[in-house]
Design a protein around this motif. Structure first.
Motif, PDB file in Angstrom:
ATOM      1  N   PHE A 208      -2.378   4.826  -2.862  1.00  0.00           N
ATOM      2  CA  PHE A 208      -2.070   3.495  -2.320  1.00  0.00           C
ATOM      3  C   PHE A 208      -3.149   3.056  -1.328  1.00  0.00           C
ATOM      4  CE2 PHE A 208      -0.179   1.110   1.238  1.00  0.00           C
ATOM      5  CZ  PHE A 208       0.197  -0.047   0.576  1.00  0.00           C
ATOM      6  N   ILE A 209      -3.534   3.971  -0.433  1.00  0.00           N
ATOM      7  CA  ILE A 209      -4.562   3.651   0.563  1.00  0.00           C
ATOM      8  C   ILE A 209      -5.906   3.390  -0.106  1.00  0.00           C
ATOM      9  CG2 ILE A 209      -5.881   4.578   2.506  1.00  0.00           C
ATOM     10  CD1 ILE A 209      -3.334   6.116   3.310  1.00  0.00           C
ATOM     11  N   LEU A 210      -6.282   4.239  -1.068  1.00  0.00           N
ATOM     12  CA  LEU A 210      -7.550   4.052  -1.780  1.00  0.00           C
ATOM     13  C   LEU A 210      -7.580   2.713  -2.495  1.00  0.00           C
ATOM     14  CD1 LEU A 210      -8.144   7.612  -3.288  1.00  0.00           C
ATOM     15  CD2 LEU A 210      -9.384   6.538  -1.400  1.00  0.00           C
ATOM     16  N   GLU A 211      -6.461   2.348  -3.107  1.00  0.00           N
ATOM     17  CA  GLU A 211      -6.399   1.077  -3.818  1.00  0.00           C
ATOM     18  C   GLU A 211      -6.515  -0.091  -2.848  1.00  0.00           C
ATOM     19  OE1 GLU A 211      -4.126  -0.138  -7.752  1.00  0.00           O
ATOM     20  OE2 GLU A 211      -2.777   0.130  -6.075  1.00  0.00           O
ATOM     21  N   LYS A 212      -5.905   0.043  -1.677  1.00  0.00           N
ATOM     22  CA  LYS A 212      -6.019  -0.996  -0.653  1.00  0.00           C
ATOM     23  C   LYS A 212      -7.475  -1.188  -0.229  1.00  0.00           C
ATOM     24  CE  LYS A 212      -1.978  -2.735   0.520  1.00  0.00           C
ATOM     25  NZ  LYS A 212      -1.714  -4.197   0.511  1.00  0.00           N
ATOM     26  N   LEU A 213      -8.195  -0.078  -0.085  1.00  0.00           N
ATOM     27  CA  LEU A 213      -9.605  -0.170   0.300  1.00  0.00           C
ATOM     28  C   LEU A 213     -10.415  -0.928  -0.748  1.00  0.00           C
ATOM     29  CD1 LEU A 213     -10.177   3.439   1.707  1.00  0.00           C
ATOM     30  CD2 LEU A 213      -9.947   1.318   3.005  1.00  0.00           C
TER      31      LEU A 213
ATOM     32  N   TRP B  47      -9.458  -4.641  -0.487  1.00  0.00           N
ATOM     33  CA  TRP B  47     -10.075  -5.278   0.670  1.00  0.00           C
ATOM     34  C   TRP B  47     -11.549  -5.578   0.405  1.00  0.00           C
ATOM     35  CZ3 TRP B  47      -7.555  -1.231   4.370  1.00  0.00           C
ATOM     36  CH2 TRP B  47      -6.257  -1.656   4.686  1.00  0.00           C
TER      37      TRP B  47
ATOM     38  N   SER C 112       2.993   1.366 -10.056  1.00  0.00           N
ATOM     39  CA  SER C 112       2.439   0.334  -9.179  1.00  0.00           C
ATOM     40  C   SER C 112       1.551  -0.663  -9.908  1.00  0.00           C
ATOM     41  CB  SER C 112       1.634   0.998  -8.056  1.00  0.00           C
ATOM     42  OG  SER C 112       0.968   0.029  -7.273  1.00  0.00           O
TER      43      SER C 112
ATOM     44  N   TYR D 116       1.733   6.861  -9.864  1.00  0.00           N
ATOM     45  CA  TYR D 116       1.333   5.675  -9.109  1.00  0.00           C
ATOM     46  C   TYR D 116       0.775   4.585 -10.014  1.00  0.00           C
ATOM     47  CZ  TYR D 116      -0.813   2.620  -5.713  1.00  0.00           C
ATOM     48  OH  TYR D 116      -1.154   1.508  -4.992  1.00  0.00           O
TER      49      TYR D 116
ATOM     50  N   LEU E  41       0.780   8.252  -1.606  1.00  0.00           N
ATOM     51  CA  LEU E  41       0.326   7.504  -0.429  1.00  0.00           C
ATOM     52  C   LEU E  41      -1.197   7.394  -0.413  1.00  0.00           C
ATOM     53  CD1 LEU E  41       0.960   6.106   2.253  1.00  0.00           C
ATOM     54  CD2 LEU E  41       0.912   8.360   3.350  1.00  0.00           C
ATOM     55  N   LEU E  42      -1.880   8.484  -0.788  1.00  0.00           N
ATOM     56  CA  LEU E  42      -3.344   8.481  -0.816  1.00  0.00           C
ATOM     57  C   LEU E  42      -3.881   7.456  -1.805  1.00  0.00           C
ATOM     58  CD1 LEU E  42      -6.098   9.785  -0.075  1.00  0.00           C
ATOM     59  CD2 LEU E  42      -5.690  11.420  -1.924  1.00  0.00           C
TER      60      LEU E  42
END
Length: 268
Positions: free
Chosen positions: A79-84, A87, A228, A224, A76-77
């Protein structure tokens, strides 16, 4: 050979080797080689995660439920870092991430103008430097748990760094940098692996209890990236011959990690 020596040698050798290999592939524009390396890297990452890092973490932690929760948190971490990162990069109408040809590299192109005066290339380098620093931490944690695990983890990281570095190289060239500049920037970025490894080594001397959790995060990172970032790109080549090649190379990656682990375990 001391643990610190192992960490220094694998960090330097791995980072330099992956950059030079990626540069050779990119300069010769052998796209098929990069695609083959992506398939092999998937196998190496999954093999290192499930056959080495995760079993070692479970053995050291003595608490399977807590360790599997750590792996879940890690996925999950990441995933969030990659989203940042996405963005930050995808601020225009057109944005493509994780091109299957380029491994885990990010491609961000302004909608109006393909030439961005080096901005996307520099952002890629900043992101890659942080990535390499984290790789160094994971390598150090693996070596401090077990030399054999450290070697296997290093092999997996090198395997997935080559297609990523090839992607970074192409982005720098497209961003206006010369081949020499792109090579030097990638080499400079690769030294962050050594810095991360040495920092983790000295910090973990007094915090051995963190090693199992770091191994769990290392396993999460490998899972991940493979599931992913890399595997979705393979689905863009659904032909039967391409699928057979992909499965064979993934199996080869897993087998090489298993073989390396077995050989080093016998010599340990």
């Amino acid at each position: 050979m001391s643990i610190l020596t192992w960490i220094i040698l694998t960090s330097l050798f791995g980072g330099t080797l992956s950059v030079l290999f990626a540069a050779a592939l990119t300069l010769n524009t052998r796209a098929s080689w990069v695609q083959m390396l992506v398939s092999y890297a998937i196998g190496a990452l999954l093999g290192a995660a499930f056959l080495n890092a995760l079993p070692e973490a479970l053995e050291l932690s003595k608490d399977p439920a807590r360790m599997t929760a750590t792996v879940l948190f890690g996925i999950l971490l990441f995933f969030i870092l990659e989203k940042l990162v996405l963005w930050r990069h995808c601020h225009a109408e057109e944005c493509e991430a994780h091109d299957p040809l380029q491994g885990t590299a990010l491609v961000a192109a302004p909608a109006q103008d393909q030439h961005d005066h080096g901005r996307s290339g520099m952002m890629i380098m900043l992101g890659d430097t942080f990535h390499n620093f984290v790789d160094g931490i994971l390598i150090a944690a693996a070596f401090m748990a077990d030399v054999q695990l450290g070697i296997v983890t290093s092999i997996a990281i090198i395997a997935h760094e080559i297609p990523q570095e090839a992607g970074d190289f192409l982005i720098l060239l497209n961003s206006g940098y010369t081949r020499r500049q792109a090579l030097l920037f990638n080499l400079f970025s690769s030294f962050a692996t050594l810095l991360g490894g040495m920092a983790a080594y000295f910090m973990l001397q007094d915090m051995n209890h963190l090693i199992p959790s770091l191994l769990g995060l290392a396993a999460a990172s490998m899972i991940y990236v493979a599931m992913s970032d890399l595997i979705p790109g393979l689905h863009k080549r659904p032909e039967i011959d391409a699928t057979i090649q992909q499965v064979a190379l993934i199996t080869l990656g897993i087998s090489s990690i298993w073989l390396a682990g077995t050989l080093f375990a016998h010599h340990a």
